[in-house]
Write an enzyme that holds these catalytic residues in place. Structure first.
Site, short mmCIF file in Angstrom:
data_model
loop_
_atom_site.label_atom_id
_atom_site.label_comp_id
_atom_site.label_asym_id
_atom_site.label_seq_id
_atom_site.Cartn_x
_atom_site.Cartn_y
_atom_site.Cartn_z
N GLU A 1 0.82 -1.21 0.00
CA GLU A 1 0.00 0.00 0.00
C GLU A 1 0.85 1.27 0.00
O GLU A 1 0.57 2.25 0.68
CB GLU A 1 -0.96 0.00 1.20
CG GLU A 1 -1.95 -1.14 1.16
CD GLU A 1 -2.96 -1.11 2.27
OE1 GLU A 1 -4.14 -1.37 2.01
OE2 GLU A 1 -2.57 -0.81 3.43
N ASP B 1 -8.28 -9.29 3.48
CA ASP B 1 -8.07 -8.12 4.35
C ASP B 1 -9.18 -8.02 5.39
O ASP B 1 -10.03 -7.13 5.31
CB ASP B 1 -8.02 -6.85 3.51
CG ASP B 1 -7.62 -5.62 4.31
OD1 ASP B 1 -7.13 -5.78 5.44
OD2 ASP B 1 -7.79 -4.50 3.80
N GLU C 1 -13.20 -2.82 11.09
CA GLU C 1 -13.07 -2.05 9.86
C GLU C 1 -14.11 -2.45 8.81
O GLU C 1 -14.69 -1.59 8.14
CB GLU C 1 -11.66 -2.23 9.28
CG GLU C 1 -11.42 -1.52 7.98
CD GLU C 1 -10.02 -1.74 7.44
OE1 GLU C 1 -9.73 -1.25 6.34
OE2 GLU C 1 -9.21 -2.41 8.13
#
Length: 697
Positions: free
Chosen positions: A299, A372, A400
């Site tokens: 990332e 993820d 998340e």
């Protein structure tokens, strides 16, 4: 009751209420959740009477600060359980609780033994930290109504490293945080230590957590500068008596960013010397510094691949700088823009060829699944595929992708699925990580209740308990937490624990049914956005993952597709290879299935997908009714807060269903299945919703 700001604020509230109303303080007191599972709510009846026999003094054979804490914590908890602010011991009697904190017959890794008789409890441990863990264990048992005369515990941590990873930034923002600002007040450290840091350490020690990485893996290099080392030292000194070592997320390019070098190449001697000097500087201030946590070449973060080097080259360079003093934890969460065949395969492809090449003091930290932290993923194929490398499990306690701090989602069942998964290569995931450890991305923040919602405390608690003993069931942990946090009354306790058990499955039903994944809004990851297909990188788009078209939906990961199944052991791959026999929870993760295909149960895929959303709504309504029925058993403040959380989750679940079904229908052109309620708005209305205020970005 936890010490510090919690006690001061609560006393102030009580005094203010008495001044306004003139009512005696005997009236019921609302709770705000600050005390977590360390409330030690007063016992009553026969349970309290049994504890009365244990009113002798508490003795300890050590002057160690941690041993002293063990006595203090036990005394504090017993006073609360007895319903007394101060309960003096009868010093004329034999010791009611006797600590021996340096027993040669017990390992010094935190292990302890507890035995009891009619009026005495004896605690033996191989080190003072074992005595502290024993105090919390005794209080946990008594808090559930155990008879002190029959206590018999023989425990040792299953995993040596039981760690929280904070994604907290030095400016107070928390990436993927949904419970307020960061708990770390870097601005005032080292001169001023917030009392909340002690309450945080107590909470962690009570569930066996022994390591904390204090800053975001998307790290700032300046946190390695001397002024931040001094701040870190203050935290390390405060947490040391609680058995907690501090770790620091290190930015790989720090030699360039703050060291004045032209490169961060791990094979460059000047770079190696810079890291060696930096490690020496940290250890001079913090002799028990844990080490570095590193996110590299993922990332956009810098890493050794920027110089044509491998992950092993980068990790081993840092490991050499730490030596036998500390540990490098190198994250396996990597994906590059250049490889878009199947993002879930990249970590395996990059790390398996490096097996056996990492230094002894390097740990590779692997997420629970290959994507993820999705609501449901199969276990990561790296588990079992790297027998020559120390692997630890990385879980996400913060939600998340599971509704953030909205509603209820108890995550222990998800982690148990992973820990219990048979890798087909040397045992279950728990067998592979037990010699090393578990890390959890923390969900704590500045909110009064620490975690945004009261029920999110349960996942923090469960993470610690599973890292201590992965053989515990998620149901048993839910009962423990409920008894310590809400109520010991048997029927309400049973109902709350049952409600928790299915909560994560409900979230998966309306956000990721039948194995779909990553359908959330871009950036903030809140709410549905399956229509997003035009972002710069293919693997940032929900369309990349669901692959819905006129014919069907799902990601083909068989040999006919990306062949991600081949990364698993043959026996495991065989269980998932056939869409007719696969567990439907993983169907669309591994297969692209026609809309009209009849699946397990006899429904077409389209009918079943619609039903998943509907079942989630039905389950949420039933849960709200069940919570309302518990009103008389829960203090008013927390009952109202949880009721509001549940109402918001139902609203979000309906939105997820309506927006998702509108999009799927726009793709497949099919009418809604028989009995499905109408979609109230056109698809464009759902697409138009934006959330610039969403937290955690």
């Amino acid at each position: 009751m936890m010490r510090g700001r919690g006690l001061v604020n609560r006393l102030a509230m009580m005094v203010a209420a008495m001044l306004v109303s003139g009512i005696a303080a005997a009236s019921a007191r609302a709770e705000d959740g600050y005390d977590l599972w360390l409330r030690h709510a007063p016992l009553d009846g026969e349970v309290l009477a049994r504890l009365a026999a244990f009113d002798g003094p508490i003795t300890v054979d050590s002057a160690d600060p941690t041993a002293a804490l063990a006595v203090d914590e036990l005394r504090l908890g017993l006073d609360r359980l007895r319903g007394a602010q101060v309960q003096p011991s009868d010093t004329s009697k034999p010791a009611a609780f006797q600590f021996e904190c340096d027993h040669r017959g017990v390992k010094a890794d935190g292990a302890f033994r507890v035995t009891s008789s009619s009026n005495q409890v004896r605690i033996t441990a191989g080190a003072p930290i074992g005595c502290l863990y024993a105090s919390y264990a005794i209080l946990r048992e008594l808090g559930q109504g155990a008879d002190p005369a029959t206590l018999a515990l023989d425990e040792a941590p299953a995993m040596p490293l039981r760690m929280l990873n904070h994604w907290d930034n030095p400016d107070g923002h928390v990436e993927r945080g949904y419970s307020g600002r960061s708990i770390f007040d870097w601005w005032h450290l080292p001169e001023k230590l917030d009392s909340r840091m002690i309450d945080y350490a107590r909470a962690n020690a009570s569930i066996g957590i022994n390591a904390v990485a204090v800053n975001n893996v998307n790290a700032r290099a300046f946190m390695l500068e001397p002024r931040y080392i001094a701040k870190l030292k203050r935290l390390a000194d405060a947490w040391r008596p609680y058995g907690i070592r501090v770790f620091l997320s290190a930015r790989f390019s720090a030699p360039k960013d703050i060291g004045g070098l032209a490169t961060a190449d791990p094979l460059d001697p000047a770079v190696q010397a810079w890291w060696q000097a930096k490690a020496d500087e940290i250890f001079a201030a913090i002799p028990d510094f844990g080490g570095f946590l590193v996110k590299a070449n993922s990332e956009g973060q810098p890493g050794p691949q920027d110089y044509g080097r491998s992950h092993a080259d980068g990790a081993n360079m840092l490991a050499a700088a730490l030596g036998d003093r500390g540990t490098v934890i190198w994250r396996a969460f990597v994906y590059q823009a250049e490889d878009t065949t199947d993002r879930t395969m990249q970590a395996y492809d990059e790390f398996v060829p490096l097996d056996g090449r990492f230094a002894d003091n390097v740990i590779v930290q692997v997420k629970n699944g290959p994507l993820d932290f999705q609501p449901r993923e199969p276990f990561h194929p790296l588990f079992g595929a790297m027998p020559g490398t120390r692997l630890m499990l990385e879980a996400q306690i913060t939600r998340e992708y599971l509704g953030q701090a909205i509603g209820v989602a108890y995550l222990a069942p998800m982690w148990k699925e992973v820990l219990n998964a048979d890798t087909g290569r040397g045992g279950a995931v728990s067998d592979i990580v037990a010699p090393v450890g578990m890390a959890g991305v923390a969900n704590t923040g500045s909110d009064r209740n620490w975690t945004g919602t009261h029920f999110d405390q349960a996942s923090w608690y469960a993470f610690g308990r599973l890292a201590w003993n992965p053989a515990l069931t998620s149901e048993a942990i839910a009962r423990e937490w409920t008894a310590l946090t809400f109520t010991r009354a048997p029927e309400p306790l049973r109902r709350i624990a049952a409600m928790m058990a299915g909560s994560r499955d409900i979230v998966a039903q309306y956000t990721a049914p039948l194995g779909l994944a990553h359908l959330m809004g871009t950036g903030h990851h809140y709410g549905p956005a399956p229509w997003v297909c035009d972002l710069e990188r293919p693997d940032w788009n929900p369309c990349y993952y669901h692959r819905a078209d006129r014919q069907g939906i799902g990601f083909d990961r068989t040999a006919a597709g990306s062949n991600a199944l081949a990364q698993y052991a043959p026996g495991v791959a065989a269980r998932w290879a056939d869409p007719a026999t696969i567990d439907s929870k993983y169907l669309l993760w591994f297969h692209h299935v026609p809309w009209d295909r009849r699946i397990k149960g006899g429904d077409t895929l389209w009918e079943r997908l619609s039903a998943e959303y509907a079942w989630a709504e039905i389950n949420l309504r039933a849960r709200m009714q069940g919570w309302e029925a518990l009103r008389d058993h829960i203090d008013a403040e927390r009952h109202a807060a949880v009721a509001a959380d549940m109402a918001r989750e139902l609203k979000d679940a309906r939105w997820w269903r309506d927006a998702s079904m509108a999009y799927w229908q726009s793709v497949n052109g099919l009418p809604l299945p028989s009995g499905a309620r109408p979609i109230p708005e056109p698809l464009e209305a759902y697409k138009a919703r934006t959330f610039p205020e969403a937290p955690g970005q």
